[in-house]
Design a protein around this motif. Structure first.
Motif, PDB file in Angstrom:
ATOM      1  N   SER A 117      16.461  62.923  78.082  1.00 43.93           N
ATOM      2  CA  SER A 117      16.556  61.730  78.921  1.00 43.93           C
ATOM      3  C   SER A 117      15.440  61.744  79.965  1.00 43.93           C
ATOM      4  CB  SER A 117      17.909  61.689  79.637  1.00 43.93           C
ATOM      5  OG  SER A 117      18.008  62.792  80.527  1.00 43.93           O
ATOM      6  N   ILE A 118      15.232  60.604  80.599  1.00 42.94           N
ATOM      7  CA  ILE A 118      14.243  60.539  81.679  1.00 42.94           C
ATOM      8  C   ILE A 118      14.689  61.401  82.864  1.00 42.94           C
ATOM      9  CG2 ILE A 118      13.152  59.025  83.376  1.00 42.94           C
ATOM     10  CD1 ILE A 118      12.906  56.922  81.195  1.00 42.94           C
ATOM     11  N   PRO A 119      15.964  61.368  83.272  1.00 44.82           N
ATOM     12  CA  PRO A 119      16.368  62.268  84.357  1.00 44.82           C
ATOM     13  C   PRO A 119      16.079  63.745  84.051  1.00 44.82           C
ATOM     14  CG  PRO A 119      18.038  60.597  84.060  1.00 44.82           C
ATOM     15  CD  PRO A 119      17.058  60.444  82.926  1.00 44.82           C
ATOM     16  N   GLU A 120      16.241  64.165  82.789  1.00 44.48           N
ATOM     17  CA  GLU A 120      15.923  65.543  82.440  1.00 44.48           C
ATOM     18  C   GLU A 120      14.433  65.816  82.652  1.00 44.48           C
ATOM     19  OE1 GLU A 120      15.950  68.680  78.678  1.00 44.48           O
ATOM     20  OE2 GLU A 120      16.461  66.579  78.307  1.00 44.48           O
ATOM     21  N   PHE A 121      13.569  64.855  82.260  1.00 47.27           N
ATOM     22  CA  PHE A 121      12.139  65.014  82.490  1.00 47.27           C
ATOM     23  C   PHE A 121      11.828  65.101  83.987  1.00 47.27           C
ATOM     24  CE2 PHE A 121       8.485  62.568  83.986  1.00 47.27           C
ATOM     25  CZ  PHE A 121       7.480  63.484  83.688  1.00 47.27           C
ATOM     26  N   VAL A 122      12.408  64.196  84.791  1.00 39.61           N
ATOM     27  CA  VAL A 122      12.151  64.178  86.237  1.00 39.61           C
ATOM     28  C   VAL A 122      12.573  65.507  86.851  1.00 39.61           C
ATOM     29  CG1 VAL A 122      12.757  63.099  88.436  1.00 39.61           C
ATOM     30  CG2 VAL A 122      12.306  61.674  86.426  1.00 39.61           C
ATOM     31  N   ARG A 123      13.730  66.000  86.479  1.00 40.59           N
ATOM     32  CA  ARG A 123      14.218  67.285  86.992  1.00 40.59           C
ATOM     33  C   ARG A 123      13.233  68.398  86.630  1.00 40.59           C
ATOM     34  NH1 ARG A 123      18.730  66.878  84.682  1.00 40.59           N
ATOM     35  NH2 ARG A 123      19.680  65.594  86.267  1.00 40.59           N
ATOM     36  N   ASP A 124      12.799  68.426  85.385  1.00 41.30           N
ATOM     37  CA  ASP A 124      11.850  69.430  84.931  1.00 41.30           C
ATOM     38  C   ASP A 124      10.525  69.309  85.694  1.00 41.30           C
ATOM     39  OD1 ASP A 124      10.961  71.439  82.754  1.00 41.30           O
ATOM     40  OD2 ASP A 124       9.457  69.847  82.581  1.00 41.30           O
ATOM     41  N   PHE A 125      10.053  68.092  85.873  1.00 35.82           N
ATOM     42  CA  PHE A 125       8.789  67.836  86.581  1.00 35.82           C
ATOM     43  C   PHE A 125       8.863  68.317  88.027  1.00 35.82           C
ATOM     44  CE2 PHE A 125       5.961  65.151  89.100  1.00 35.82           C
ATOM     45  CZ  PHE A 125       4.792  65.162  88.365  1.00 35.82           C
ATOM     46  N   LEU A 126       9.932  67.940  88.720  1.00 34.49           N
ATOM     47  CA  LEU A 126      10.050  68.277  90.140  1.00 34.49           C
ATOM     48  C   LEU A 126      10.285  69.770  90.378  1.00 34.49           C
ATOM     49  CD1 LEU A 126      12.169  65.285  91.483  1.00 34.49           C
ATOM     50  CD2 LEU A 126       9.706  65.671  91.757  1.00 34.49           C
ATOM     51  N   THR A 156       7.733  56.258  77.599  1.00 40.79           N
ATOM     52  CA  THR A 156       8.466  57.064  76.623  1.00 40.79           C
ATOM     53  C   THR A 156       8.401  56.419  75.245  1.00 40.79           C
ATOM     54  OG1 THR A 156      10.552  55.923  77.043  1.00 40.79           O
ATOM     55  CG2 THR A 156      10.080  57.860  78.391  1.00 40.79           C
ATOM     56  N   LEU A 157       8.582  57.248  74.235  1.00 45.32           N
ATOM     57  CA  LEU A 157       8.717  56.802  72.852  1.00 45.32           C
ATOM     58  C   LEU A 157       9.887  57.551  72.242  1.00 45.32           C
ATOM     59  CD1 LEU A 157       4.973  56.927  71.749  1.00 45.32           C
ATOM     60  CD2 LEU A 157       6.319  54.888  72.186  1.00 45.32           C
ATOM     61  N   ALA A 158      10.641  56.871  71.416  1.00 45.70           N
ATOM     62  CA  ALA A 158      11.788  57.505  70.770  1.00 45.70           C
ATOM     63  C   ALA A 158      11.324  58.671  69.904  1.00 45.70           C
ATOM     64  CB  ALA A 158      12.539  56.485  69.931  1.00 45.70           C
ATOM     65  N   ALA A 159      12.094  59.758  69.931  1.00 40.63           N
ATOM     66  CA  ALA A 159      11.746  60.947  69.155  1.00 40.63           C
ATOM     67  C   ALA A 159      12.812  61.283  68.123  1.00 40.63           C
ATOM     68  CB  ALA A 159      11.541  62.137  70.101  1.00 40.63           C
ATOM     69  N   GLY A 160      13.813  60.447  67.985  1.00 39.87           N
ATOM     70  CA  GLY A 160      14.890  60.746  67.050  1.00 39.87           C
ATOM     71  C   GLY A 160      15.880  61.721  67.655  1.00 39.87           C
ATOM     72  N   GLU A 161      17.016  61.842  67.054  1.00 42.30           N
ATOM     73  CA  GLU A 161      18.079  62.744  67.504  1.00 42.30           C
ATOM     74  C   GLU A 161      18.466  62.477  68.953  1.00 42.30           C
ATOM     75  OE1 GLU A 161      16.310  66.547  66.960  1.00 42.30           O
ATOM     76  OE2 GLU A 161      16.013  66.256  64.832  1.00 42.30           O
ATOM     77  N   GLY A 162      18.330  61.223  69.421  1.00 42.56           N
ATOM     78  CA  GLY A 162      18.699  60.873  70.787  1.00 42.56           C
ATOM     79  C   GLY A 162      17.734  61.392  71.835  1.00 42.56           C
ATOM     80  N   LYS A 163      16.558  61.848  71.440  1.00 43.29           N
ATOM     81  CA  LYS A 163      15.590  62.378  72.398  1.00 43.29           C
ATOM     82  C   LYS A 163      14.413  61.419  72.532  1.00 43.29           C
ATOM     83  CE  LYS A 163      16.904  67.124  72.041  1.00 43.29           C
ATOM     84  NZ  LYS A 163      16.470  68.451  72.341  1.00 43.29           N
ATOM     85  N   MET A 164      13.499  61.753  73.449  1.00 41.69           N
ATOM     86  CA  MET A 164      12.330  60.912  73.670  1.00 41.69           C
ATOM     87  C   MET A 164      11.124  61.767  74.019  1.00 41.69           C
ATOM     88  SD  MET A 164      13.276  59.385  77.440  1.00 41.69           S
ATOM     89  CE  MET A 164      14.804  58.713  76.847  1.00 41.69           C
ATOM     90  N   HIS A 165       9.944  61.250  73.640  1.00 37.33           N
ATOM     91  CA  HIS A 165       8.687  61.855  74.052  1.00 37.33           C
ATOM     92  C   HIS A 165       8.306  61.186  75.369  1.00 37.33           C
ATOM     93  CE1 HIS A 165       8.035  63.848  70.234  1.00 37.33           C
ATOM     94  NE2 HIS A 165       8.309  62.718  69.615  1.00 37.33           N
ATOM     95  N   VAL A 166       7.919  61.981  76.376  1.00 35.08           N
ATOM     96  CA  VAL A 166       7.525  61.442  77.678  1.00 35.08           C
ATOM     97  C   VAL A 166       6.031  61.673  77.873  1.00 35.08           C
ATOM     98  CG1 VAL A 166       7.872  61.552  80.176  1.00 35.08           C
ATOM     99  CG2 VAL A 166       9.822  61.848  78.641  1.00 35.08           C
ATOM    100  N   PHE A 167       5.331  60.626  78.302  1.00 32.42           N
ATOM    101  CA  PHE A 167       3.901  60.668  78.560  1.00 32.42           C
ATOM    102  C   PHE A 167       3.663  60.301  80.021  1.00 32.42           C
ATOM    103  CE2 PHE A 167       4.650  59.796  74.169  1.00 32.42           C
ATOM    104  CZ  PHE A 167       3.706  60.531  73.487  1.00 32.42           C
TER     105      PHE A 167
END
Length: 182
Positions: A117-126, A156-167
């Protein structure tokens, strides 16, 4: 079906020539991915090129085998007889389909990774930044991710399996809203 070994196939790789057209020898999956993509440019530090190489193997675009510290690659499918440039373009088409119309030349340098999810990316980024933990636990990562998407800092782009690629288009914290009045 058995096929005779192609000329130029290294001796350790010859027993595996039956699987497909010989593609090359590489030091690891990272080097293999770069070779298969024909990509020599800069990539974002978080881009997992070794993971991309492994994906190409697992998705059966290539067959790889490691012998004596060298990774040998064979291309699967019916595109035999292609030159190196055509092989690289074939792989780029596969990844372009996976990463969307922005294309891999523009996407790989800013690829942040695959997240649930995007929140997971933000958490990882911060959490990789030098902020104190007592401050980070109070950040609303859902709202922050939404704002970063709206101001086009990330996409973001869909990555399948409910995940996403974040750029990451630009540093999300460079926006004027996040500057401290000092």
């Amino acid at each position: 079906m058995a096929r005779p070994p192609e000329p130029g196939v290294p001796e350790p790789a010859r027993p595996f020539s039956y699987v497909g057209a010989y593609f090359g020898a590489y030091s690891d999956f990272d080097a293999f991915a770069r070779g298969a993509l024909g990509f020599t440019g800069r990539v974002h530090p978080r881009t997992d090129m070794a993971g991309i190489g492994l994906d190409m193997h697992l998705q059966r675009h290539f067959w790889t085998v490691e012998r004596e510290g060298t990774l040998y690659a064979f291309r699967l499918g019916d595109e035999e007889g292609e030159g190196e440039a055509q092989q690289a373009e074939h792989v780029r088409r596969l990844l372009r389909a996976r990463f969307g119309d922005d294309g891999i030349d523009e996407a790989l340098p800013v690829y942040a990774g695959k997240f649930a999810s995007i929140p997971e990316f933000v958490r990882d980024f911060l959490w990789k930044l030098p902020f104190p933990t007592w401050l980070l636990i109070h950040v609303d990562v859902t709202t922050l991710g939404y704002e970063w998407s709206v101001d086009r800092s990330i996409f973001t782009l869909a990555a399948g399996e409910g995940k996403m690629h974040v750029f990451i288009r630009r540093d999300p914290l460079s926006h004027w809203r996040y500057r401290l009045p000092v």
